[in-house]
Scaffold this active site. Sequence first.
Site, short mmCIF file in Angstrom:
data_model
loop_
_atom_site.label_atom_id
_atom_site.label_comp_id
_atom_site.label_asym_id
_atom_site.label_seq_id
_atom_site.Cartn_x
_atom_site.Cartn_y
_atom_site.Cartn_z
N ASP A 115 36.87 37.54 38.42
CA ASP A 115 38.06 37.42 39.24
C ASP A 115 38.06 36.09 39.99
O ASP A 115 37.05 35.72 40.60
CB ASP A 115 38.13 38.58 40.23
CG ASP A 115 39.30 38.47 41.17
OD1 ASP A 115 40.43 38.71 40.71
OD2 ASP A 115 39.10 38.13 42.35
N GLU A 169 39.77 35.82 34.00
CA GLU A 169 41.11 36.03 34.53
C GLU A 169 41.63 34.74 35.13
O GLU A 169 41.16 34.29 36.18
CB GLU A 169 41.09 37.13 35.61
CG GLU A 169 42.46 37.48 36.14
CD GLU A 169 42.58 37.39 37.66
OE1 GLU A 169 43.59 37.87 38.18
OE2 GLU A 169 41.68 36.84 38.30
#
Length: 487
Positions: A193, A233
């Site tokens: 992330d 991501e």
Amino acid sequence: MKNQVQLITYVDRLGGGDLDALRTLLGGELKGLFGGVHLLPFFHPIDGADAGFDPIDHTLVDPRLGDWSAIRRLSADVDVMADVIVNHMSSDSPQFQDWRARGDASPYAGLFLTYDAVFPQGAREADLMAIYRPRPGLPFAPVTLGDGSKRLLWTTFTPQQIDIAVHHPQGRAYLDGILQTLADSGIRMVRLDAVGYAIKKAGASSFMMPETFAFIGDFAARARALGIEVLVEIHAYYQRQIEIARQVDWVYDFALPPLVLHALHAGDGAPLARWIGLRPSNALTVLDTHDGIGIIDIGADAADREGSPGLVAPEQLDALVERIHDASGGQSRLATGAAASNLDLYQVNCTFYDALGRDDGAYLAARAIQFFLPGVPQVYYVGLLAGENDMDLLTRSGVGRDINRHHYTPGEITQALQRPVVRALCDLIRLRNTHPAFGGRFELLPTAAGRLSMRWCLDVTALRLDVDLRQRVHTVVEETVEAEHAR
């Protein structure tokens, strides 16, 4: 990673229970639907400044959800993906609190990235303006240490999310400890992330630089050594997604959601068809996630708008945003940009079902396109239940993305699973999981304007998807192909 549909969910927002309750749901009402589950942050705590993406302790399961033994029980039944929040941790973490109290005498000195670590000689205006920002303002927050001295810290997202010095020995040890804890608990997939912001460099954008790619490669190698696959991501210009995909196990196809919406709202499949010819195959396909619907992913490169056009023209992108707002009855407008407390500059906050005006046919056509593309599909828990915008939660929290983060009770789940659109979606999921053709060869078929067709072939068996983008309906047909064509 299994070539089957995955679920993305918060543990406590799908049935209101804990990890064992989610395991029961996956083996009960949702039995047979998912080959894997991506658990959105379940670390301590799940209700901080950013819905778990600001962990106080990344190696502790929030006790309200269970413990690591519950993670191991779940991972014995289904593949589990977890987040490694690479860029930052909570300002309430014991490490930060110790450093703030003791400064250089703290054992965690060096763990947190300070302004002067990147700009030891100070920064010019041009240096600060070069920093790529996902939200308005500069990425710095002041802090007063125990001795009264003041420091300026990097805070990419909020002042409660303190950026980590990932190349410092303390930063490396912190992240390696997280990987080891996850591996020990049976987790074999992680999503990195906010990793695009992890490396900072004076005079540069500090986003997806060559140094960032190098860090991702090194971190992914450390994860693979523990038997863990890595998903990156990144919301960015589409060419960067293609570049990233060459260097990692998996990327998100974040261009897909806005392109599918454009195709179904405008009756124009040309940009989507072009992307299908370019997109990486090692992609997790999504239409919705816990975040908003990405816009930057199909627009021009912010750093070179003239020389690097997007997948759609600027006027088409502007029209798409307005169509989403119109389709949602203006609700998405209330959750996006200046109306929301977390000002995401590149996303429209809305459920995907509402982004299509709650049109069941269009929604199922969108899911069929997602499932037929090469890659592994992920379905967000709100999308699984064709969820509508949660305006009550948005009003209470003032956080734009909460419009798409409803807390489902067990009764709401049971009721939603009886809706025709949800039953049809579950049938599509089962088809994607079980039909042998999806283990074969993919092809995008030539079609007339306003239509999109694609097919999977294995031996002489084929499964074809035809979508009428203007009527917003789809059909799936099993057919037999000539043996020579199948090869």
